[in-house]
Motif scaffolding. Structure first.
Motif, short mmCIF file in Angstrom:
data_model
loop_
_atom_site.label_atom_id
_atom_site.label_comp_id
_atom_site.label_asym_id
_atom_site.label_seq_id
_atom_site.Cartn_x
_atom_site.Cartn_y
_atom_site.Cartn_z
N GLU A 9 0.82 -1.22 0.00
CA GLU A 9 0.00 0.00 0.00
C GLU A 9 0.85 1.26 0.00
O GLU A 9 0.49 2.28 -0.64
CB GLU A 9 -0.95 0.01 1.19
CG GLU A 9 -0.28 0.00 2.56
CD GLU A 9 -1.29 0.12 3.68
OE1 GLU A 9 -2.29 0.84 3.51
OE2 GLU A 9 -1.08 -0.50 4.74
N HIS A 10 1.99 1.25 0.68
CA HIS A 10 2.85 2.42 0.71
C HIS A 10 3.52 2.65 -0.64
O HIS A 10 3.67 3.80 -1.08
CB HIS A 10 3.91 2.26 1.80
CG HIS A 10 3.35 2.11 3.18
ND1 HIS A 10 2.68 3.13 3.82
CD2 HIS A 10 3.31 1.04 4.01
CE1 HIS A 10 2.28 2.71 5.00
NE2 HIS A 10 2.64 1.44 5.15
N ARG A 64 0.89 4.00 -3.06
CA ARG A 64 0.48 5.38 -2.76
C ARG A 64 1.60 6.39 -3.01
O ARG A 64 1.39 7.43 -3.64
CB ARG A 64 0.04 5.47 -1.30
CG ARG A 64 -0.46 6.86 -0.88
CD ARG A 64 -0.69 6.90 0.61
NE ARG A 64 0.56 6.73 1.35
CZ ARG A 64 0.66 6.10 2.52
NH1 ARG A 64 -0.41 5.53 3.07
NH2 ARG A 64 1.84 6.00 3.13
N ASP A 65 2.81 6.09 -2.54
CA ASP A 65 3.89 7.08 -2.54
C ASP A 65 4.94 6.88 -3.62
O ASP A 65 5.69 7.81 -3.93
CB ASP A 65 4.59 7.08 -1.17
CG ASP A 65 3.66 7.47 -0.04
OD1 ASP A 65 2.76 8.30 -0.28
OD2 ASP A 65 3.83 6.95 1.08
N SER A 102 4.31 5.17 -6.85
CA SER A 102 3.49 4.44 -7.82
C SER A 102 4.24 4.10 -9.10
O SER A 102 3.91 3.13 -9.79
CB SER A 102 2.22 5.22 -8.16
OG SER A 102 2.54 6.51 -8.68
#
Length: 316
Positions: free
Chosen positions: A82-83, A86-87, A89
């Motif tokens: 997820e990180h 999100r950060d 990509s």
């Protein structure tokens, strides 16, 4: 495949100690590249050290707000984190663009960085190849060179680096953490990790013999619109003719790295500085020293067009 011996390491220190005591040893994790090369007898290690159980399979936050990605993190897990999504990509996009789902389930972060070229002459043991057999010559010169490098080449080799992940990590200024056989640790900026061919194309990284990758770290997120575009001969399971990993800020500034054009992920500070001026100026700055063959000259235009498409996507 030639006979080899095998042992399993359960810690990093044990793995590097095993390698230090056996100069013919190679580390193996997913094996998605090494085993193929062993079957063709391009790689002929006498001993394999299984590193799947050394515990480097976590993705963790760093004190400066970045991420530390363990060497054994599988490509599928990294792309889905997820990180990362999100950060970072651009990294997630690059990973999903590479190989197939089955291979991504096995391939590791460290192994992806270390995979060897897919030059057809490197894989054909009946053909001369300086990367496979130093001093034998380069069959790509005067041969079929449509997929080969256009910049950073030498008279000894015009092979390209095959990784998608490494291109994104170059755009993100990743760093590679390692440990040597004597326990010494160091951190290598990814810009300095891979080597250009020069007259020693068989030496592809700046790792020392037996040096072990423990992690790849990403700096704190830099924001911006992150794009990965890959141009290839078919829609999936193919290596890049040209790829672009770009991070574009709202004011039009940014950075980009290029795949499919060089012996290593290709990025130039002068080209980053031209990004706001447009794709043509930035692409020309990145490839200012290009030396294409007649068969791969098209890559110069393809880089400009692919970068243009990435910038257009970034602007929405």
């Amino acid at each position: 495949m030639k006979a080899f011996t095998y042992e399993r390491a359960t810690s990093v220190q044990q793995a590097v100690s095993m390698a230090a005591s056996n100069p013919d040893a190679r580390f193996i994790a997913g094996g998605t590249n090494l085993l193929d090369l062993m079957k063709l007898q391009i790689e002929t290690p006498l001993h394999l050290i299984d590193i799947n159980h050394v515990g480097l399979d976590k993705i963790e936050a760093t004190d400066d707000g970045g991420l530390r990605i363990g060497a054994m993190v599988r490509n599928t897990a990294l792309a889905a984190d997820e990180h990362v999504r999100r950060d970072y990509s651009v990294l997630s996009r690059a990973l999903v663009a590479g190989a197939s789902g089955q291979l991504r389930n096995k391939a590791t972060t460290a192994g992806n960085l270390l995979q060897r070229t897919r030059c057809p002459y490197f894989y054909d043991t009946n053909q001369p190849c300086n990367k496979r057999q130093p001093g034998s010559g380069c069959s790509a010169f005067g041969g079929f060179s449509r997929q080969h490098a256009v910049v950073g080449t030498s008279e000894a080799c015009i092979a390209t680096h095959p990784s998608d992940m490494a291109i994104a990590m170059r755009a993100l200024d990743a760093k590679v953490e390692t440990v040597k056989g004597d326990g010494t640790r160091r951190t290598i900026p990814i810009a300095d990790f891979h080597r250009l061919p020069g007259d020693t194309p068989h030496i592809e990284t700046n790792l020392e013999r037996g040096e072990f990758i423990t992690a790849v770290t990403l700096p704190a997120p830099i924001g911006g619109k992150q794009i990965y575009r890959k141009v290839r001969d078919r829609a999936s399971y193919a290596f890049a003719l040209v790829s672009i990993a770009a991070v574009v800020q709202p004011d039009g500034t940014g950075r980009f790295a290029i795949g499919g054009v060089a012996h290593k992920p290709w990025r130039m500070g002068e080209a980053d500085a031209q990004l706001k001026a447009g794709a043509r100026e930035a692409a020309r700055a990145a490839l200012a020293d290009a030396r294409p063959t007649e068969q791969n000259r098209y890559k110069l235009d393809l880089v400009e067009r692919t970068l243009g498409a990435a910038l257009a996507e970034a602007k929405g």
